[in-house]
Design a protein around this motif. Sequence first.
Motif, PDB file in Angstrom:
ATOM      1  N   ASP A 512      44.122  -6.441  36.919  1.00  0.00           N
ATOM      2  CA  ASP A 512      45.370  -5.874  37.425  1.00  0.00           C
ATOM      3  C   ASP A 512      45.088  -4.556  38.140  1.00  0.00           C
ATOM      4  O   ASP A 512      43.967  -4.058  38.144  1.00  0.00           O
ATOM      5  CB  ASP A 512      46.398  -5.700  36.300  1.00  0.00           C
ATOM      6  N   ARG A 549      51.523  -1.707  35.821  1.00  0.00           N
ATOM      7  CA  ARG A 549      50.333  -2.345  36.376  1.00  0.00           C
ATOM      8  C   ARG A 549      50.721  -3.663  37.029  1.00  0.00           C
ATOM      9  O   ARG A 549      51.577  -4.401  36.523  1.00  0.00           O
ATOM     10  CB  ARG A 549      49.273  -2.555  35.303  1.00  0.00           C
ATOM     11  N   ARG A 551      49.765  -7.404  38.477  1.00  0.00           N
ATOM     12  CA  ARG A 551      48.838  -8.509  38.246  1.00  0.00           C
ATOM     13  C   ARG A 551      49.239  -9.703  39.123  1.00  0.00           C
ATOM     14  O   ARG A 551      50.434  -9.993  39.251  1.00  0.00           O
ATOM     15  CB  ARG A 551      48.850  -8.918  36.770  1.00  0.00           C
TER      16      ARG A 551
END
Length: 903
Positions: A512, A549, A551
């Motif tokens: 990520d 984050r 991803r």
Amino acid sequence: MLIRLLGPVELERADQTSAVRPPQAALALAALAWEVGRVVPVETLLTRIWGERIPSGARNTLYTIITHLRHEVLGDDGDVLRKLGGYLLDVDESTVDLSRFRRLTERAAAVPDPRPLLSEALALWHGDPLTGLPGEWAERARGRLRDEHKEVVLRWARSVTDADPGAAVAALSPLAEEYPLDELVAVALIEALHASGRTAEALTCFAGVRHTLAEELGVEPGTALRRVHRLLLRHGEVAGAERPVPAQLPVHLGCFVGRKAELEGLAAAGAVCVISGPPGVGKSSLALRWAHLHRDRFPGGQLYADLGALHPAGARAVLPRFLGALGVAESQVPSGVEAQIGLYRSLVSDRRVLVMLDDARGADQVAPLLATAPGSLTLITSRSELPSLSVTVGASLLHLGVLAREEARHLLAARVGEARLAAEPEAAELIIDRCGRLPLALAIVAARMVRRSDLPLAEIAADLERAETDLEPFADTDPAIDLRVVFARSYRELTEEAAGLFRHLGRQAGPDFPLSAVASLAALPVERTRKLIDHLDRANLVDLSARGRVRLHDLLRAYAAEQARATDSRTVRRSATRRLLDHYVHSACAASAVCYPHRERVKPDPPAPGVAVEHFAGRAEALRWYAAESVALPAVVSEAAEAGLDRHAWQLAWGFGEFMQRRGPWEEILHVEAVALSAAARLGDRLAQAGSHSRLARAHAKLGHDQEAVTHFDRAIELHRDLGEPVLEAHLHLGLTVPVSRVRPGEELRHALRALELFDAGGDTIGKARALNNAGWWRAQLGEYDQALTDCSHAQRILADLGYAQGEGHAWDSIAYVLDAMGDHARAVAGYERAAELFQECDDLHPAAQTLVRLGETHTAAGDTAAALDAWKRAVECYDAVGDTEAEAVRARCAALGRPTWR
């Protein structure tokens, strides 16, 4: 220049066409052009040119052919590059007619009127593809290209049947002769004949196809052929009951697996339910599975519409069909959309019906089609979440993710058989990993496994490794099961800015990204980046975690990378790479300054405009950043070196060096530092080379590679001595003492004392204290306990006064060791406890674990088994935290004391 494969292999320049000679050169050019822009391994080229029986000397001949292609065929218009164990045709994809053909057909799938693009694609054909080329590969390629040509002719014919049925008949007639058993071709031709007023010929065509199927295959016509036959017989007349009960659900998969929780969730849903998730995750399959299982709950019937296929018409196209299915004659359907909506709602108001709306683009598309009467259910699948429906009509929202690993395995087993998976279990697991547990990807690969039952799973798994960089292993001539086409539907819905950001994410190296790294890639402010990521998240193209984050699914990342290569120039991509590396270098330097203030510094070049650098409020925050980003470090450092950014490569290794040295994993350090060392050597930067040698030495020492460690330490010492860096040289003498004790026994104390001299000469008080402690340790190994205790205690006091916790921890560990050797177990225990406390305070978990192991040994020697087990349990926790397998050895020691291990 145009490289032609869709006919004889030729080159076209300025309206002049020339054949490629000799045949082996034509085969080589075709094999490279087939994968233009990608490296074709040498072994693959040899097999494509000579087949399975490759003659001796073929490699030399191949080199001659490549030289011929470079100079005699391509000339100044292109090149063939040697890369990564193979060759790459270095021309723009648009100069290959096959690539241009595929790109046009892909674009045609995305526009309301595909006719011009499909016509342009078909105009590229000049006969049988790869005409006259010999060999098995050429024949297989011809077969695939013929199938692609057939599918595009079909698409074009269907698109023009209403406007120009005669043209459709002209195109389909030769196709029907070539493929007499293809029912889709027959259906299209019959519909075109009927549309052009030649119904009698259409009936004759049906009769001929039916006879051929019976004679050749012993089967009756399929559903589509029977449907068109009924249409011909009725001549448009509508037959049906006064109040028909529609049953429009498509056939559901017989090998549906898993999704137990989701099926139960649908059973508890209200009148409207939206199933959302990324493309290919199985939304439609889940909805159809549930609908078929529960269709008895809806005696009023089941209505179905594929809204993705009808976009942008949406409800305007669906309403007349739904009204017809509910018994309204075509002549009775109102002309206005609002009147159609009113009539539809009236008809379903007293029925318990199931309405399935597949692949909806937005809430406005489905709103007119909702059936909300008591007992009815509208089941919607969408790539977006459609949260507004939750607000306006109380819709239940169900997000669908990838399959659990066991479910993914069951899906493969249901399609190809358990025995085949059990025969190659490791390859089966690799296939599941390469498919990212995405149901559509698994289904595509399973179909290939069934089609090629002779192919080992290991070979299929190896081919799927390409999916890290492109989606060719998941391509198909049927757009419904071509992963690129499926992903493209979501990608085309994005704004230009969001699409650009999505393409940048294709270069994701780790699992990520932090938002700041994404912002750096796109040269956007972080808050603007957050809004665009929210948009991509709602479209289910990325996942945005609560920690901020980003991803991507592995296959979506590969698609994003493909789109970047196809859309963005090399300059744009290289600039993005530079910004990302600037982000990591400057953020790592900031983290190092916070976590390791006593460490020497480097001065990177100023960051490029648009780079977002992380700033840390404290040590804990910086350590969390290190832990998250170090996963991607090997790939990021390699990317820097491959991009020719050698200064970034070694500075990245330096920036993460201290953190990695304290936590490992050591094998990754070896990879990172080997790349960094090569980069520093190319730059001629001897100080950077010395740093990499030093970190390589320490990693080898941790792995027990003593000879390699000594070799790198010796080289680093030599470099620092030549550079006149006494303090840096002193650090290396300290590090060298442990491995040299096993390679050249007797030198360890000499190196410790040499470090002491050098630190003194360089005026490094902390270094002097560390060297003094190190000398004390080695004196203890020689049995000189009194002097050892004096040296180590003196070092501890200095380091405590300077506030250097890590160094003080090592001093206390040495003091405890000496006290234990002298028989003072109580004071030794206190020393080990203090050392472990200091190591853990500065997150230095490897030495903390080693200290706790020694503490357990001291308790064992004193007969306190319970205290020993407690110390070893804490050691295991430290080892586990950094993923060190030494934890297993400590668990074994616990078991030897007669206590169960813990995990």
